[in-house]
Design an enzyme around this catalytic site. Structure first.
Site, PDB file in Angstrom:
ATOM      1  N   GLU A  90       0.734  -1.356  -0.203  1.00  0.00           N
ATOM      2  CA  GLU A  90      -0.080   0.182   0.163  1.00  0.00           C
ATOM      3  C   GLU A  90       0.898   1.227  -0.120  1.00  0.00           C
ATOM      4  O   GLU A  90       1.689   1.153   0.829  1.00  0.00           O
ATOM      5  CB  GLU A  90      -0.756  -0.163   1.326  1.00  0.00           C
ATOM      6  CG  GLU A  90      -2.068   0.559   1.199  1.00  0.00           C
ATOM      7  CD  GLU A  90      -3.034   0.246   0.402  1.00  0.00           C
ATOM      8  OE1 GLU A  90      -3.007   1.076  -0.816  1.00  0.00           O
ATOM      9  OE2 GLU A  90      -3.768  -0.618   0.272  1.00  0.00           O
ATOM     10  N   CYS A  97      -3.148   7.845   4.098  1.00  0.00           N
ATOM     11  CA  CYS A  97      -2.773   7.573   2.924  1.00  0.00           C
ATOM     12  C   CYS A  97      -4.227   8.099   2.128  1.00  0.00           C
ATOM     13  O   CYS A  97      -4.374   8.313   0.816  1.00  0.00           O
ATOM     14  CB  CYS A  97      -2.787   6.020   2.504  1.00  0.00           C
ATOM     15  SG  CYS A  97      -1.370   5.236   3.273  1.00  0.00           S
TER      16      CYS A  97
HETATM   17  C1  UN1 Z   1      -3.723   4.402   5.545  1.00  0.00           C
HETATM   18  O1  UN1 Z   1      -3.597   5.772   5.941  1.00  0.00           O
HETATM   19  O2  UN1 Z   1      -2.671   3.782   5.138  1.00  0.00           O
HETATM   20  O3  UN1 Z   1      -9.648   4.554   5.680  1.00  0.00           O
HETATM   21  C2  UN1 Z   1      -4.967   3.851   5.906  1.00  0.00           C
HETATM   22  C3  UN1 Z   1      -9.034   5.163   6.743  1.00  0.00           C
HETATM   23  C4  UN1 Z   1      -8.158   4.143   7.355  1.00  0.00           C
HETATM   24  C5  UN1 Z   1      -6.903   3.708   6.743  1.00  0.00           C
HETATM   25  C6  UN1 Z   1      -6.149   4.580   6.248  1.00  0.00           C
HETATM   26  N1  UN1 Z   1      -9.183   3.319   7.881  1.00  0.00           N
HETATM   27  O4  UN1 Z   1      -8.723   6.379   6.537  1.00  0.00           O
END
Ligand code: UN1
Length: 532
Positions: free
Chosen positions: A288, A322
């Protein structure tokens, strides 16, 4: 008996519904006080069944104060080698335990983590600066992963599928087998949820794991590993090695006995690993790698909802997700009205010590993140961007020792400016104007990334039109609890397209676990049957 259906923990929401928020606050504050007493403690790595300490350590900092909260050993290639070899040797017995036995271990781990939820939430605040509500969400997500993957194993009956009968005397079956040893490399931003999810995915499918946490958040991973050991994952099957990327991360990825890699982190590191890892021999690499997520606000949007959702998504955990929205495209007819609402809400956000109840934003993770913020501000200023909220590094009073910056909204930049293309991972959002929906989709898809996307429109056909055209793995419409953030296990499978990920199956979704398995078809001829 039918397996119990999966249900999200949803602690903050559930306790608020029951009028018990004060209870959560009390538990959190007690845990925080207990943890503070441990300040500066030296914690070990957990390698090949042993606690390993070295004279050489690195400091684990509280990003809000600069205080050292713990010290961890600087691991070496020899620690990595010991961990991988122990994992390799212990993996076959772990596989033979069978999927029902392993699922039970993870259900037990969910119970332990639930019991330790306030401690884990408080620890996260100290270690990465996440505010208390979001820290609870992070721990809940980890518990959800444990429960969900156990449930998926049960739902799929261990992924054993009877196949056809090509000849009358043949019985054929498909079984899914683990690869062996997975290296798991974790991020700082969801330091309980993401290492738990990646590690659980690899382990529950019968693999062994060597986990390397982000150098900013080793303590959270330490607790996750301790809990999994306590729940019954054999110590040799799961090791924790701490230290820098060069000293520990690289030797782990380069180790010839590692059979798969799960990674969450930056695109640069992710792509470098990709070439190196998959180029050597065929094996899974599940990565990821970030996002440059857009929210589109159409002429048919409820602007209040849109501004609320964007504020949550752009500034939740200081934009260090992310999934964060870092660019917004607004139809020209509603642009100024939307910007006025967004500005007002962004300016109201309270930046403070993250453990305080009233803190919306805590610090960013480290000095490097502050530099990124400053560079982003400078680049936007140079291009004539107008700062309607934020733009400053905060150094006043008690904030002086931490890494604090203002939640920042910039308007008026050209749509091909880097603020619409590069991931910054800080609380910085660029807002641009668009003329028609075709142009909006073109702009959204012009970024290399394709993780999450939000659209705000009260017209269902318009929403569908965007959903069908935008290249992103996770899409939301009209979500005021986060226009592009806040995926919940079992509800939103979380995975990216394009440069956001190397795979096509989201975490917390129905297809995730199959990535840790390889198919083997077995034929029993001459009338023999497989053992039941
Ligand atoms: C991330 O920042 O790598 O959807 C994942 C979201 C969280 C996951 C983020 N459940 O904002």
């Amino acid at each position: 008996m039918a397996p119990p259906a999966f249900e999200n923990e949803n602690t903050v929401f559930r306790m608020a519904q029951a009028g018990k928020t004060a209870e959560l606050d009390r538990e959190y504050e007690e845990a925080l006080a207990t943890l503070r007493k441990r300040a500066g403690e030296g914690l070990p790595m957990l390698v090949a069944g042993k606690e390993v300490r070295h004279p050489a350590t690195f400091d684990d900092h509280d990003p809000a104060t600069g205080d050292v909260i713990a010290r961890f050993p600087k691991g070496t290639a020899a620690d990595v080698d010991a961990a991988v070899k122990a994992a390799k040797a212990a993996q076959p017995a772990w596989e033979r335990l069978g999927w029902e036995g392993r699922a039970a271990v993870f259900e037990k781990a969910a119970g332990i983590m639930r019991r330790e939820r306030p401690m884990l939430a408080a620890l996260m605040t100290l270690e990465n600066g996440k505010n208390r509500v979001e820290a609870y969400y992070d721990v809940d997500e980890a518990i959800d992963f444990l429960k969900y993957y156990a449930w998926q194993m049960r739902e799929h009956k261990g992924y054993v599928v009877p196949l056809g009968k090509p000849f009358p005397d043949e019985t054929c079956v498909s079984v899914m087998r683990p690869w062996g040893v997975f290296a798991v490399v974790g991020p700082f931003n969801f330091p309980v949820a993401i290492p738990t999810g990646m590690t659980a995915g690899a382990l529950i499918t019968g693999n062994a794991v060597v986990l390397k946490p982000a150098s900013d958040t080793p303590w959270c991973s330490h607790e996750v590993v301790r809990i999994l050991h306590e729940a019954g994952v054999p110590r040799e099957v799961l090791s924790l090695v701490t230290g820098g990327g060069r000293e520990v991360g690289q030797p782990l990825i380069d180790h010839p006995q590692v059979d798969g890699l799960v990674f969450t982190g930056s695109r640069d590191v992710g792509m470098r690993n990709y070439q190196a890892f998959v180029g050597k021999r065929p094996r899974p690499y599940i990565a990821e790698m970030g996002g440059k997520n857009a929210t589109v606000v159409t002429r048919n949007a409820d602007l209040e909802k849109a501004a609320t959702g964007v504020v949550k998504s752009a500034f939740g955990f200081g934009g260090q997700k992310c999934s964060a929205t870092s660019r917004v495209y607004v139809h020209e007819s509603v642009h100024d009205a939307f910007v006025a609402k967004l500005t007002e809400k962004a300016r109201k956000l309270h930046v403070d010590m993250p453990w305080k109840k009233e803190a919306d934003l805590g610090p960013v993770i480290n000095a490097g993140a502050v530099e990124t913020f400053e560079a982003a501000v400078a680049a936007a200023r140079k291009a004539g961007g107008q700062f309607v909220a934020g733009g400053r590094v905060l150094k006043e009073g008690p904030l002086a020792k931490g890494h604090f910056v203002e939640p920042t909204v910039v308007v008026g930049l050209p749509l091909d400016h880097e603020a619409f293309r590069q991931e910054y991972f800080v609380p910085f959002v660029a807002v641009g104007k668009y003329h028609d929906n075709e142009q909006a989709v073109r702009e959204v898809n012009a970024a290399d990334y394709g993780l999450t996307f939000g659209v705000v429109s009260s017209d269902p056909e318009e929403v569908q039109w965007f959903f069908d055209r935008v290249e992103a793995g996770v899409q939301y419409a009209n979500r005021d609890r986060g226009s592009s953030t806040g995926a919940m296990v079992g509800g939103q499978s979380f995975g990216g397209w394009k440069f956001s990920a190397t795979t096509d199956r989201g975490a917390g979704g129905p297809w995730y676990l199959t990535q840790f398995l390889r198919e083997q078809s077995r034929t029993y001829a001459g009338g023999m049957r497989p053992p039941q």
